[in-house]
Structures are given as C-alpha cells and as structure tokens.
Enzyme design. Structure first.
Site, short mmCIF file in Angstrom:
data_model
loop_
_atom_site.label_atom_id
_atom_site.label_comp_id
_atom_site.label_asym_id
_atom_site.label_seq_id
_atom_site.Cartn_x
_atom_site.Cartn_y
_atom_site.Cartn_z
CE1 TYR B 37 75.03 51.89 87.77
CE2 TYR B 37 74.19 53.07 85.87
CZ TYR B 37 74.65 53.06 87.17
OH TYR B 37 74.73 54.24 87.87
CE LYS B 92 96.69 44.08 108.02
NZ LYS B 92 97.63 43.96 109.12
#
Lengths: 392, 392
Positions: B37, B92
């Site tokens: 970060y 999915k």
C-alpha cells in the site's frame, strides 16, 4: 538492498497482483457441484426471489464491499485513470480482508462523469454489502457520495473524505489530551480543501473547533470575498466552518499559519518550510498528510518547534492512516446492516479510536494507535453498532 | 438424509456465500504495508500510467473475469432479478477458480436495459481480464454480447450461448464417432431458440449440419412464413440455418421430430414424452438440457429407444455442462491475451473436447468427458492458444 520502489514493483509482478478468489465450498465431485451449482443452487435463488432480504443469509453480499474509483485522484499521483489506479484498489481490498475480515472487490471505472459513476454504482450495487468510494477527485466526489447515499440501500462511504477526517480528528483529540489543551481553543490552518479537507473541516466543526482557516491551490480562502468556490468549499463557507483570516494583509500560507496552533495538510508534498512552523504558537501540532511526500519533513518540523507531528506514512511515528477507520466502520455497518454511516457514527468512531490509548500511554510519538493494534477494529465496529442500536 | 434443496440451503447459509478474498501478499507489519500500500504502491501505479499495458504485469487483471448477469434468465427459473441470481454467479466464480485457477468476480446488475448493461460493462472493464456474460435473456443477450465484443479490448463470452453450444457440439460429434454416422447426414430438431438455441444452431451449421428444424414457445419455426421472429432467430432464418419443415401439415413438436435423428432441448422441463422418441429414426440421440428438469426423463427416453441421452445435470451420465468449456476457453484467452473469442476457437474447442475420449473409450454413457477430468482445461486452453498463434 533494493529500493522500496523496486521491491514494490517486484512484489506486484511476482504475485501477479495482490488478491485471489478462494472457494469456501468443496467442488471435488458431482455431489459437491449439485449443491454449489446446478441443480441445488436453484434453491437459495428461489428463496431470495421470494424474500430479497435473504440475500444477506445465503450469499457473500453480507461481507463484501466494492472498492470503487474513477482513478481521478490516486494517492498524490493525481488523475492517472482507472487502469493505473488498480494497484491501490487491490491494496485496499486486501486491507479490508486483513484488518476486518471483509471481502473487498476492486472496481475501477472507465468514466469520470458524475452521472455515469452514480449510475454504474447503482447498477452493480446488488452484489455488494457496501461501497467504499476511493480516490475520486473533489469536488465531484462529494456530490457522488451524497447522491449514492440517498439512492442506495447499502452504506456508501468515501474513505478519502471521512476515513481521513475521523483519524485526523482522533489524533487531534489525543494531542489535546496529552497537552491539556481544549479543542475549542485551537486555531487551525487547513491546507487542501479537496475531499479530505472538506470532510476534516466538517468533522472538526462538529467536534467544537471554532477557528479554522483554509488554504488551497488558489491561495487563501476568504469567506468575505465573492469568489467562485466549488460547491463543497462554498458549503463550508456558508456554514461558517471556514473563518475569515485575521487581517486582509495576510497573503501567504506562512502568514496564515502565524499565531495558530495546528497545521493540517492534505495537499501536496513539501508545501511548507521550517519558518512557517517557527511562526506558529508554541508547541504546535503538525499533521502533514500528503502522500507519498508530506507537506514538511517530520524531522524538519520537529527541529522547528513542532510538539507533535503526524503523517500519512507508515515509516514515521503517528501514522494518520485511514486503515484505522474504514475496516471497523464497515465491519460495524455490515454487522448492524445499517443503510448509512451518519455523523454520530463518525464522532463515536473518533472517540473510540482516541481512547484506545490510555492517559498513561499517550506520548508525542504515540497519539494514534498503530494500524496493527488488534483492538482498533473491534472498538471502532462496536462504536458503529452502538450508534445503530441507539438509532432504532 | 435431508433433500438436495435443504442441503444446498444449509451449505449457502453456513458458509455465508461461496467465495472469499485472499491476500496474496503479507500485511503483517509497517514494511509490508509500505510495499503493498502507501507509499510503495505508487510505483506500479506510475508504471501503468506510463504504459497501460503494464496493468497485465502488475495487477490481478491478468487472471480476473467478471461474471456478469442481469438476472433475467437464471437457470430454468426465469427472470428472478439481480439479487436472486447472486448464488449462481458465486457458483460460477468458484468454478472458474476450481477448474481453471481464474479469479471470477460476480457482478449482478440492477438493470435489464440493453444500453445500461453495455455501458456498465464498459465502465467496469478496466478491472477485469475478461467478461463472462451469464443468464441474460434472449434476444437481448445476443445484442449485448455483439456490442461489447466490438467495444471492449478484453474477451467477452456469453457462456449460455457459446459454452452450451460448444459442449453440445462436442457431444454430438462423439455420438457420431461412436455410431459411425456423419454430422451432415443428421436431421436435428432444436427445441428452444433463446440464447443457447441460437448459438447451438450457428455452431452446428459451421460444423456441417444441413437439416435443423426449430421449435420454440410460439410453436414450429417456419422460415417460409412471414412472422415476427426476434433478431437472433431471424438471423438464423436469413442464413438458412433453420430449415423449413418437410410438410405444412406438421403442427406439433412430436410431428416435427418424426423421422429425425437428434433432439436437442434447451427449453423447459418435461416438454416431450416417450411417443415423440418412438416416432424418431432408429437409435436417436436425445440431448435434453433444460435445467433443473430435463425435457424428458433420461430413463423414459432410453426405454423409448434413444441410443444416447445427455442432460445438463451432474446426476446423470453424459452431462453436457458448460464447465467443460468456459474455464479452458478463458484460461487460453487470458494466457494468449486475445481480445476476442472467434468462431475458429469455438470449433477448435469442440474438437479438442471431443477427442479427449479415445475411440476405445467411447460408449453410449461416455460421449463427453467428466467435468472432473483434469485433461479438459489444458486441452481446451491449448486449442484456444493455438488458434491465437495461427491468427497472428
């Protein structure tokens, strides 16, 4: 040892980005597939179709936050666009997981139009339990957030505004506790009136600050002058949150800072020098939060007389870091299933965050908890949940 | 033992949905945060800003596919909306991971307007390496896919069309291999001219099928009659992919099936009876793929004379399941960084899939590989990569 830049590039390349999807269900055989996919999956679908609220029981919506940006104000890098913003959104997504157990999903938008951003967020909202807006330029970020808050039934939180404001306010509260000063006596100079500056000014006003002077890239903000300020800044002026400078002769930031107690920078790197600090009242607080380069080097500020210095960086003491706020706020908001994160919650979060540090522990180099303090997320989320409980 | 429905509900509830986010980078201390970060993350951002293509090197885009639906045609449940569709999209997403190592991200859209769906996909595209459209009703799914394919620089694939078509074609190819028949000699009845039916008809035509009769909820499709067919079906008629029934006296599906060799159903459960099978030519192939209930019970079909029966279900032999196609297709497309999945790739995939089963192994109950056959994803992705290599 190679530089931070080189190490970061290598990390991102070797890992092929920073997050992955993990299945929580087994998929090893036909029976597993029958349960997790067709035909078994039809059953939770049917139940949610009958009762939309059941989506919180049977799906990931209960624990998922979209991290949405348009790439227009990324770190201190400016308008670098959707693609270049993705590493930051991935970072935010994994911070959500690490610090709050929340599943963050990066969504970088290929548009910087307010209407299109609002519509896109509306369209993708069913999937998510909340939306964390990130690195969207002011002033439009304020309008986008306001419109989404009123349109959506899930919490929307622009972290660059409120996360920064909450942690800054907690740091200021503790600086006062440590030095036995009162918030309402402080005179403050705010450099930067973008997303963070706007929210900081509003929150500090709620916390009792009376004198706050503002400076931005157009210069000193003068409420008395008819000027074409953007909507958020004009709102601060209309609500008398930004004060008129003491004299019309003041024409520099250094001049504006003279005789004040606190400098809060959410602007650009290397904005001020040692002389500006020397002109302030004794033992000032300097929160220089521009990223990656602060408004003034912390060492320089200390040597020039600053009592307490905070930055946005993890490699200096007193890191005023959003990671202290957003994980706990969303954790509390998702747990309480609140549809909005209101002003009371923000103030409660400020106090919860500040009081993690006891009177005995408070120190010029320890006015704000470490991002790695395990108590932070629990205290913050509890504060949010208590506010929701009081509301109902 | 409790029913499949109860077990599926319990699984979804206990697991709180089916996927989670996992960080691929450590976040244990300040140094880790500096790299993943701020401030380290600024470096991959800068590099991507200079060279947008570097997004494939430094981010998850290289391995991420959005699973996008509007909830308008979910399984056999119909138009149940965005929220109720989420369990299927989650399923999915985890299938993508399990079968191809790809990170699938569910995106359920709160709109069923073609323009809005296209625009939303455009706006979120920077984040993803590909878009898998899912459970969007015909005819608009065809237009949405066509527009996105031409607008976006990432592969877009409507699985209900092409995934189903590819696996059906592979099953038919192997049914012919096993029974020593030729594709071009077959007379076929297709029940259902929605997304799957449209794509099946087109792909079978590419593979040499000459006689294909169609039936849908309005009845028998008659190319000679001026009728208000939707755009995809009209396209099939204009391209002479759908044939005129042998006689104008035929007025039932059973009548249409008389004397034909293959029934392909992508319609609704329990559409046909044993008599319809008995009227077909000797040893017909029956692919009854409606979910969760097939057009005819496989046992009934066999008893009525069907030589080979396939369904969409995992609890019968010959599961004609999209999971045989989409993981390998996207794995190949992402690896080759192709911007589109063209007709050649689909045909190559059909052949690759069929020939995983050797002549010796072929059997009436084994004309299509198991979804758990580890060779499938590699063979399919290789076929896609070879097509891309030939193109360039």
């Amino acid at each position: 040892m190679s530089s931070l830049k080189e190490r970061s590039l290598k990390l991102h390349k070797d890992k092929k980005g920073k997050f992955e999807i993990l299945s929580k269900v087994p998929l090893r055989n036909a029976d597993d597939l029958s349960l997790a996919y067709s035909p078994g999956v039809a059953e939770p679908c049917r139940v949610i179709h009958e009762n939309p609220d059941a989506i919180y029981t049977y799906t990931t919506k209960q624990n998922t936050v979209a991290v949405v940006t348009d790439g227009s104000a990324v770190l201190g890098l400016g308008n670098i666009g959707a693609k270049a913003a993705l590493p930051v959104m991935e970072g935010k997504a994994v911070l959500f997981k690490e610090f709050a157990g929340i599943d963050g999903i990066p969504v970088c938008l290929d548009t910087q139009d307010v209407d299109e951003i609002v519509e896109t967020c509306q369209h993708i909202a069913p999937t998510f339990g909340g939306i964390n807006l990130e690195d969207i330029a002011a002033p439009r970020c304020v309008e986008i957030e306001k419109r989404l808050v009123s349109l959506l039934d899930i919490p929307v939180f622009h972290d660059d505004q409120h996360g920064t404001a909450i942690v800054t306010a907690a740091a200021l509260l503790n600086a006062c506790r440590l030095t036995k000063r009162k918030m309402q006596d402080l005179e403050i100079v705010l450099a930067g009136t973008g997303a963070a500056g706007y929210a900081i000014a509003k929150l500090l006003s709620s916390l009792g600050i009376k004198r706050l002077y503002a400076f931005n890239k157009e210069g000193i903000v003068r409420p008395s002058k008819q000027s074409s300020y953007d909507a958020p800044l004009q709102e601060l002026i209309d609500k008398k949150i930004v004060s008129e400078p003491a004299s019309s002769d003041i024409d520099t930031l250094e001049g504006l800072m003279k005789g004040t107690d606190v400098f809060i920078g959410v602007s650009v790197g290397n904005l001020i020098g040692a002389d500006a600090i020397r002109g302030m009242n004794k033992d000032p607080f300097i929160f220089a939060m521009a990223n990656p380069t602060p408004e003034i080097d912390p060492k320089t500020a200390k040597e020039a007389g600053a009592k307490i210095v905070g930055t946005g960086r993890s490699d200096y003491p007193n890191q005023i870091n959003n990671v202290l706020a957003f994980p706990g706020i969303f954790k509390g908001a998702l747990a309480a299933r609140t549809q909005s994160i209101d002003e009371d919650m923000k103030i409660a979060t400020v106090r919860a965050l500040a009081h993690i540090i006891s009177d005995e522990e408070l120190h010029v180099d320890y006015i704000i908890p470490s991002p790695f303090d395990k108590r932070v997320v629990d205290r913050v989320s509890l504060a949010v949940k208590e506010c929701v409980a009081k509301r109902s």
